[in-house]
Design an enzyme around this catalytic site. Structure first.
Site, PDB file in Angstrom:
ATOM      1  N   ARG A  36       8.696 -15.371   8.031  1.00 23.06           N
ATOM      2  CA  ARG A  36       7.929 -14.556   8.977  1.00 23.06           C
ATOM      3  C   ARG A  36       7.191 -15.497   9.913  1.00 23.06           C
ATOM      4  NH1 ARG A  36       3.377 -10.588   6.970  1.00 23.06           N
ATOM      5  NH2 ARG A  36       2.240 -12.493   6.526  1.00 23.06           N
TER       6      ARG A  36
ATOM      7  N   HIS B 204      -6.146 -10.117   0.775  1.00 17.74           N
ATOM      8  CA  HIS B 204      -5.356 -11.314   0.460  1.00 17.74           C
ATOM      9  C   HIS B 204      -5.806 -11.958  -0.838  1.00 17.74           C
ATOM     10  CE1 HIS B 204      -3.829 -10.522   4.418  1.00 17.74           C
ATOM     11  NE2 HIS B 204      -2.740 -11.041   3.906  1.00 17.74           N
TER      12      HIS B 204
ATOM     13  N   CYS C  46       8.531  -5.442   1.655  1.00 11.47           N
ATOM     14  CA  CYS C  46       7.904  -6.688   1.204  1.00 11.47           C
ATOM     15  C   CYS C  46       6.399  -6.551   1.026  1.00 11.47           C
ATOM     16  CB  CYS C  46       8.215  -7.836   2.158  1.00 11.47           C
ATOM     17  SG  CYS C  46       7.512  -7.609   3.787  1.00 11.47           S
TER      18      CYS C  46
HETATM   19  C1  PEP Z   1       2.249  -6.152   4.712  1.00 15.20           C
HETATM   20  O1  PEP Z   1       1.459  -5.893   5.617  1.00 15.20           O
HETATM   21  O2  PEP Z   1       2.650  -5.299   3.883  1.00 15.20           O
HETATM   22  C2  PEP Z   1       2.778  -7.510   4.560  1.00 15.20           C
HETATM   23  C3  PEP Z   1       3.730  -7.761   3.694  1.00 15.20           C
HETATM   24  O3  PEP Z   1       2.203  -8.498   5.313  1.00 15.20           O
HETATM   25  P1  PEP Z   1       0.766  -9.161   4.954  1.00 15.20           P
HETATM   26  O4  PEP Z   1       0.339  -8.590   3.616  1.00 15.20           O
HETATM   27  O5  PEP Z   1       0.954 -10.618   4.909  1.00 15.20           O
HETATM   28  O6  PEP Z   1      -0.071  -8.689   6.082  1.00 15.20           O
HETATM   29 MG    MG Z   2       1.139  -7.315   7.190  1.00 13.45          MG
END
Ligand code: PEP
Ligand code: MG
Length: 545
Positions: A320, A186, A480
């Protein structure tokens, strides 16, 4: 220092150059001395308070962002609080030297804040930061946390907590280089959101001394150290020119022959919304509540979601539901410790144990949507089976939410995409988690970067299966995950049949440029070649020989 080259993994595209400043670690507490001079230790503690309040006040005055300035001023008030100073004196009188007295006094304050709950409990991390600063000042060590040399710089750190990255000002932090971290962590995502070029897994970068001029390339992962002033200038000028050219491009996404591909933004709150965007393809609602110890109320959620909806009348916003657990723990859920959190109670699974959390969120989304003109879609994270997808869609409809979908992040759901799609209106492929679970490779683990490469044939096959299921059912399938932000990979996704691409807003112009340079047929050819490739390298070469 002579010029040399280091290598890491580029995780946020763009080039930047400037002097390095390192994120100092929290100071280690030295052993307590057996005997102290009470008067000297009292005045050492007071001097530390004076140094730290002066530094925090200077940073608050210079802060470009009102929220950051407010947080810093609140810390100044905490540091100068009489009861805190009295507690420090009492600890010194009891035989503690200044660093231990400060640590003990702040531990008492921390316990009181935690016991008070609510807003105060959420400020404990500010108290921890204050403790580290005061102890560092006592010991004559550099201030921990993000440095503030008073001019733009390249931030270097062993690793960054998401909270450190979230507070960064892109006008001051030109680039980010970390020794650890992974490509889909993240921290990398937040760097992309802020538009700060970033390189992770750059071995030995912590050995580069403060003030040394470096350049970094957030695509290739190359870092040059010891460069000249003239090189710094030319890198930054070239980057500015590229951004200006891209900023001048606008309008909906489409291939050269007009095949539309919606280019949507991934956001964590209304603050991330770019000025002119086709819509939002991923609203990560959990990012609003990462530091909360109490569940957000229905009203708070209505306000937060309403801010996003109000900004996008007539446009699509895919919300989401809370994706808690593993790399995004939400303290207010008080989930029990798990030996393997990425495979435990996370995403939609939290609703099994705490159905009211999902229920309140869906009610809040519905209430915010009712008074807005945005086209609100809702999707669940971490869905593994068609039954989960159907149950989620039913819950959405009970709340009056008409367009319900699920994320494809678990290979089981991708393999059964046609059945998963039966009861929902759309799919959105989260390539970050889909890579993690397909390759059994922790998305935070930089050592496994080659398995997390979106060009891996197995990942492309799973995406192709989902796109085919969407075509068959006449339902949209978007992407996404971070892979959608790679301009070359975006061409492959479009060729596979993906209908919308959602990414950090700053990545949109580069993807728009790539799409507008190729016809839909060319994208289909790229996709066929990538699907036929046996390795990520040959898959890549199919698009960029
Ligand atoms: C993913 O897992 O690709 C996603 C878009 O969700 P996150 O990155 O928030 O887990
Ligand atoms: Mg994810």
């Amino acid at each position: 220092m002579p010029e040399s080259e280091l290598r890491g993994i580029g995780v946020s595209p763009g080039r930047a150059a400037g002097p390095v400043y390192r994120l100092a670690p929290p100071p280690p507490l030295p052993p307590a001395p057996p005997v102290i001079d009470i008067a000297a230790e009292r005045s050492r503690a007071r001097a530390a308070v004076t140094t730290v309040t002066a530094e925090l006040t200077r940073r608050a005055d210079a802060a470009a962002d009102a929220t950051a300035a407010e947080v810093l001023r609140a810390q100044v008030l905490m540091a100068a609080d009489e009861t805190l100073l009295e507690a420090v004196d009492t600890a010194v009188d009891g035989g503690a030297d200044a660093p231990h007295a400060i640590t003990a006094a702040l531990a008492e304050h921390r316990a009181a804040f935690e016991a008070a709950g609510g807003y105060l409990a959420e400020r404990v991390s500010d108290l921890d930061d204050l403790r580290d600063r005061l102890v560092a000042a006592c010991l004559g060590l550099p201030m921990p946390g993000v440095p503030s040399p008073g001019h733009p710089f390249v931030l270097v750190a062993r690793d960054l907590a998401p909270a450190d990255t979230a507070g960064l000002d892109p006008a001051v932090v030109l680039g980010l280089i970390t020794e650890e971290g992974g490509p889909t962590s993240h921290t990398a995502i937040l760097a992309r959101t802020l538009g700060i070029p970033a390189v992770v897994r750059c071995a030995a970068v912590m050995d580069v001394a403060d003030g040394v001029r470096v350049s970094l390339d957030g695509s290739s992962g190359t870092v040059r150290t010891g460069i000249s002033d003239a090189s710094v200038q030319s890198v930054n000028e070239a980057q500015r020119a590229l951004l200006d050219r891209r900023a001048a491009s606008s309008g909906p996404g489409a291939t050269a022959d007009g095949h539309p591909v919606a280019l949507l933004a991934n956001i964590g709150s209304a603050r991330d919304l770019p000025a002119d965007v086709e819509g939002v393809g991923l609203f990560r609602t959990e990012l609003l509540y990462l530091d909360r110890t109490e569940p957000p109320s229905f009203e708070e959620q209505v306000t937060a979601y309403g801010q996003v909806f109000a900004a996008l009348p007539g446009r699509k916003v895919v919300v989401r539901t809370l994706d808690a657990g593993a790399d995004k723990p939400l303290p207010f859920l008080r989930l029990a410790g798990e030996p393997n959190p990425a495979l435990g109670i996370r995403g939609l699974r939290v609703a099994r144990a705490m159905p009211s959390v999902l229920d309140t969120q869906l009610s809040a989304i519905a209430a915010a949507a009712a008074s807005a003109e945005a086209d609100v879609w809702v999707m669940a994270p971490m869905v593994a089976t068609a039954a989960e997808a159907a149950a989620f869609a039913a819950a959405c409809r009970e709340h009056g939410l008409r367009t319900a979908g699920v994320m494809i992040e678990v290979p089981a759901a991708a393999l059964r995409a046609p059945t998963v799609l039966r009861d929902v209106d759309f799919l959105s492929i989260g390539t970050n988690d889909l890579s993690q679970y397909t390759f059994a490779a922790d998305r935070m683990c930089g050592d496994l970067a080659e398995l997390l490469d979106p060009w891996q044939p197995a990942l492309i096959s799973l995406i192709a299966a989902c796109a085919a299921a969407g075509r068959e059912a006449g339902k949209p399938v978007g992407a996404c995950g971070e892979a959608a932000a790679d301009p070359d990979f975006a061409l492959v996704l479009v060729g596979l049949g993906i209908s919308s691409l959602s990414m950090a807003a700053r990545s949109i112009p580069a993807v728009r440029e790539a799409l507008s340079a190729h016809t839909y047929d060319e994208c289909v050819q790229f996709a066929k070649a990538a699907l036929a490739a046996d390795t990520p390298t040959t898959a890549r070469a199919a698009v960029r020989p």
